[in-house]
Design a protein around this motif. Structure first.
Motif, mmCIF file in Angstrom:
data_model
loop_
_atom_site.group_PDB
_atom_site.id
_atom_site.type_symbol
_atom_site.label_atom_id
_atom_site.label_comp_id
_atom_site.label_asym_id
_atom_site.label_seq_id
_atom_site.Cartn_x
_atom_site.Cartn_y
_atom_site.Cartn_z
ATOM 1 N N THR A 10 -4.113 -9.438 -2.234
ATOM 2 C CA THR A 10 -4.796 -7.943 -3.291
ATOM 3 C C THR A 10 -5.923 -7.794 -3.388
ATOM 4 O OG1 THR A 10 -3.584 -9.877 -4.979
ATOM 5 C CG2 THR A 10 -5.101 -7.959 -6.517
ATOM 6 N N PHE A 16 2.646 1.715 -3.515
ATOM 7 C CA PHE A 16 1.521 2.809 -4.445
ATOM 8 C C PHE A 16 1.244 4.400 -3.756
ATOM 9 C CE2 PHE A 16 -2.932 4.066 -4.761
ATOM 10 C CZ PHE A 16 -3.134 4.220 -5.944
ATOM 11 N N LEU A 17 1.341 4.179 -2.653
ATOM 12 C CA LEU A 17 1.096 5.652 -2.289
ATOM 13 C C LEU A 17 2.582 6.254 -2.760
ATOM 14 C CD1 LEU A 17 -0.074 5.958 0.994
ATOM 15 C CD2 LEU A 17 -1.178 6.015 -0.971
ATOM 16 N N ARG A 64 2.756 7.374 -6.611
ATOM 17 C CA ARG A 64 1.505 8.274 -6.770
ATOM 18 C C ARG A 64 2.158 9.956 -6.534
ATOM 19 N NH1 ARG A 64 -5.158 8.038 -5.391
ATOM 20 N NH2 ARG A 64 -4.409 9.725 -7.046
ATOM 21 N N LEU A 90 -5.751 -5.089 -0.897
ATOM 22 C CA LEU A 90 -4.764 -3.394 -1.939
ATOM 23 C C LEU A 90 -5.312 -2.879 -1.916
ATOM 24 C CD1 LEU A 90 -1.786 -2.334 -1.297
ATOM 25 C CD2 LEU A 90 -1.143 -3.951 -3.490
ATOM 26 N N VAL A 91 -6.397 -3.722 -2.625
ATOM 27 C CA VAL A 91 -7.701 -3.177 -3.736
ATOM 28 C C VAL A 91 -8.131 -1.885 -2.835
ATOM 29 C CG1 VAL A 91 -9.629 -3.190 -5.377
ATOM 30 C CG2 VAL A 91 -7.346 -4.316 -6.220
ATOM 31 N N ILE A 138 -6.702 0.739 -1.615
ATOM 32 C CA ILE A 138 -6.740 2.294 -2.655
ATOM 33 C C ILE A 138 -7.926 2.744 -3.100
ATOM 34 C CG2 ILE A 138 -5.592 2.498 -5.451
ATOM 35 C CD1 ILE A 138 -3.893 0.215 -5.039
ATOM 36 N N GLN A 139 -8.693 1.976 -3.237
ATOM 37 C CA GLN A 139 -10.152 2.750 -3.257
ATOM 38 C C GLN A 139 -10.302 3.752 -2.258
ATOM 39 O OE1 GLN A 139 -12.366 -0.169 -3.750
ATOM 40 N NE2 GLN A 139 -12.389 -0.641 -6.036
ATOM 41 N N GLN A 169 -8.964 5.147 -1.301
ATOM 42 C CA GLN A 169 -6.990 6.815 -1.076
ATOM 43 C C GLN A 169 -7.754 6.890 -1.758
ATOM 44 O OE1 GLN A 169 -4.614 7.455 0.963
ATOM 45 N NE2 GLN A 169 -4.285 8.953 -0.019
ATOM 46 N N THR A 170 -8.242 6.811 -3.008
ATOM 47 C CA THR A 170 -8.624 7.288 -4.155
ATOM 48 C C THR A 170 -10.308 8.236 -3.917
ATOM 49 O OG1 THR A 170 -9.463 5.603 -5.140
ATOM 50 C CG2 THR A 170 -7.709 6.102 -6.393
ATOM 51 N N TYR A 204 0.572 -0.833 -0.131
ATOM 52 C CA TYR A 204 0.069 0.072 0.041
ATOM 53 C C TYR A 204 0.743 1.089 -0.273
ATOM 54 C CZ TYR A 204 -3.372 3.555 1.563
ATOM 55 O OH TYR A 204 -3.903 4.730 1.795
#
Length: 200
Positions: free
Chosen positions: A184, A87-88, A91, A187-188, A191-192, A194-195, A84
């Motif tokens: 996974t 991913f941050l 970005r 993590l999805v 991420i959702q 976060q967005t 995670y």
């Protein structure tokens, strides 16, 4: 090693039986009977060694099941969190932090693979022994040796030589794929969230 020794002893027995069927003198038959008895004793010794190894697996499983559970849970959490943050940082464009997080994810994955592969190797060896005994029972063997192998095979079918984490799940290669799927999924979800937070 035990299965290799068993294969060797039974192969010697088969060769010996083939020689007996061709018609030998009484002295050779008496010698063959003595060697057959010694081979049965060797086979019994190898079977006892196999049971001692299985008992060692069970004792190790009983002793380390708590640690296995803690380590597997810790690996799951660490891989999820590090991925995670990877991913941050991806970005945000922070290359050094991204490389650091990717390295940690790889280290944790390697650790999980090493841990799970050892459990899988033990399980596969035990399963291989069952197949070897099944193949040997159908060959032309001494009846007493065949009886010993049949009893041993029946005992093997009711014997479980798998590592588990407190009985919740078994430690084998399929555990890695299950863990990867769970990581996974989480993590999805992270991420959702976060967005969504950034868009509002």
């Amino acid at each position: 090693m035990v299965s290799v020794k068993m294969k060797e002893e039974i192969a010697c027995n088969i060769i010996e039986r083939m020689g007996m069927n061709r018609g030998q003198s009484n002295v050779e038959i008496a010698h063959g009977t003595r060697t057959t008895l010694s081979k049965i004793e060797k086979l019994k010794t190898l079977m006892n060694t196999y049971w001692m190894l299985c008992d060692a697996v069970h004792q190790a499983n009983d002793f380390y099941c708590d640690q296995l559970m803690a380590v597997m849970f810790s690996l799951f959490v660490h891989v999820t969190i590090k991925a995670y943050f990877f991913f941050l940082f991806l970005r945000a464009g922070e290359v050094f932090a991204m490389i650091s997080e990717a390295a940690w994810v790889l280290v944790y994955i390697c650790y999980a693979v090493l841990l799970v592969n050892s459990g899988t190797d033990v399980t596969n060896s035990a399963d291989e022994m069952r197949l070897v005994i099944c193949q040997l029972v159908i060959k032309d063997l001494n009846p007493s040796l065949r009886k010993q192998l049949e009893v041993f095979l029946l005992q093997l079918l009711h014997h479980n030589t798998k590592f588990s984490a407190r009985g919740f799940f078994q430690i084998h290669n399929e555990t890695l794929t299950s863990m990867a799927g769970a990581v996974t999924t989480y993590l999805v979800i992270l991420i959702q969230f976060q967005t969504e937070r950034q868009t509002t």
